[in-house]
Write an enzyme that holds these catalytic residues in place. Structure first.
Site, mmCIF file in Angstrom:
data_model
loop_
_atom_site.group_PDB
_atom_site.id
_atom_site.type_symbol
_atom_site.label_atom_id
_atom_site.label_comp_id
_atom_site.label_asym_id
_atom_site.label_seq_id
_atom_site.Cartn_x
_atom_site.Cartn_y
_atom_site.Cartn_z
ATOM 1 N N HIS A 91 41.889 21.346 3.338
ATOM 2 C CA HIS A 91 42.700 20.453 4.173
ATOM 3 C C HIS A 91 42.055 19.080 4.243
ATOM 4 C CE1 HIS A 91 45.323 23.736 5.174
ATOM 5 N NE2 HIS A 91 44.296 24.434 5.608
ATOM 6 N N ALA A 155 34.118 27.735 13.672
ATOM 7 C CA ALA A 155 35.004 26.643 14.037
ATOM 8 C C ALA A 155 34.578 26.042 15.367
ATOM 9 C CB ALA A 155 36.439 27.155 14.118
#
Length: 194
Positions: A91, A155
């Site tokens: 991404h 994350a």
């Protein structure tokens, strides 16, 4: 292996193949070459890095290449940063890799990753990331810390201390914990990888 010892064309092909192999949504190398901003930023960096080291008089053009890539991809990589082979930036938007960062081979980084500094002093002030490391979305790895090979950074973790090889670092501030002994699907834990 430092990328300047590898033919440029081979590096570009390896980058394509790494993205194709690691992203289950990637269907073809052509799709990856045309539509993956992480690959585009990496290619621009590989060019800017070589220009940066070719001659001190070329450092401004190298910075301009990196800033053009940032404008086009949303990924900022300083031309002096050392990036290993087969890095995959998935991404990509919001990834920042600082000047003295060093990244090993076969590393995966997700969007929002920062390899940043904690001081404005000269010298080594950005992280060193080992081989086969995975860094989850939004993770911040700050200062001259070492992330050991085969480690995983969760994350949104904020890493300000070294992470041992093979460990999983999660939390704010991140604390390393041993990796699970057996993982049937290494992409199955979204808290770590996405």
């Amino acid at each position: 292996m430092h990328d300047s010892r590898v033919p440029f064309r081979q590096l570009l092909l390896e980058d394509l193949q790494a993205a194709r192999r690691r992203d289950p949504a990637a269907r073809t190398l052509v799709e990856v070459a045309l539509a993956y901003p992480g690959v585009h930023a990496l290619w621009a960096h590989r060019l800017a890095h070589r220009v940066w080291h070719a001659n001190p008089m070329l450092r401004l053009p190298a910075r301009l290449i990196s800033q053009a890539a940032r404008a086009a991809t949303g990924i900022e990589i300083h031309p002096a940063a050392v990036l290993g082979r087969r890095l995959f930036i998935d991404h990509g938007m919001g990834v920042v890799i600082g000047e003295t960062a060093e990244v090993g081979e076969d590393v995966v980084m997700f969007h929002g990753t920062t390899l940043g500094g904690t001081s404005m002093s000269r010298g080594k002030r950005h992280p060193t990331v080992g081989d086969r490391v995975t860094i989850g979305a939004g993770a911040k790895v700050l200062g001259p810390v070492h992330i050991g090979s085969d480690a995983k950074v969760g994350a949104n973790a904020v890493v300000v201390k070294d992470v041992p090889p093979g460990a999983v670092a999660v939390g704010v501030p991140a604390r390393p914990r041993p990796a699970p002994a057996v993982v049937a699907d290494p992409w199955a834990d979204p808290a770590v990888y996405i």
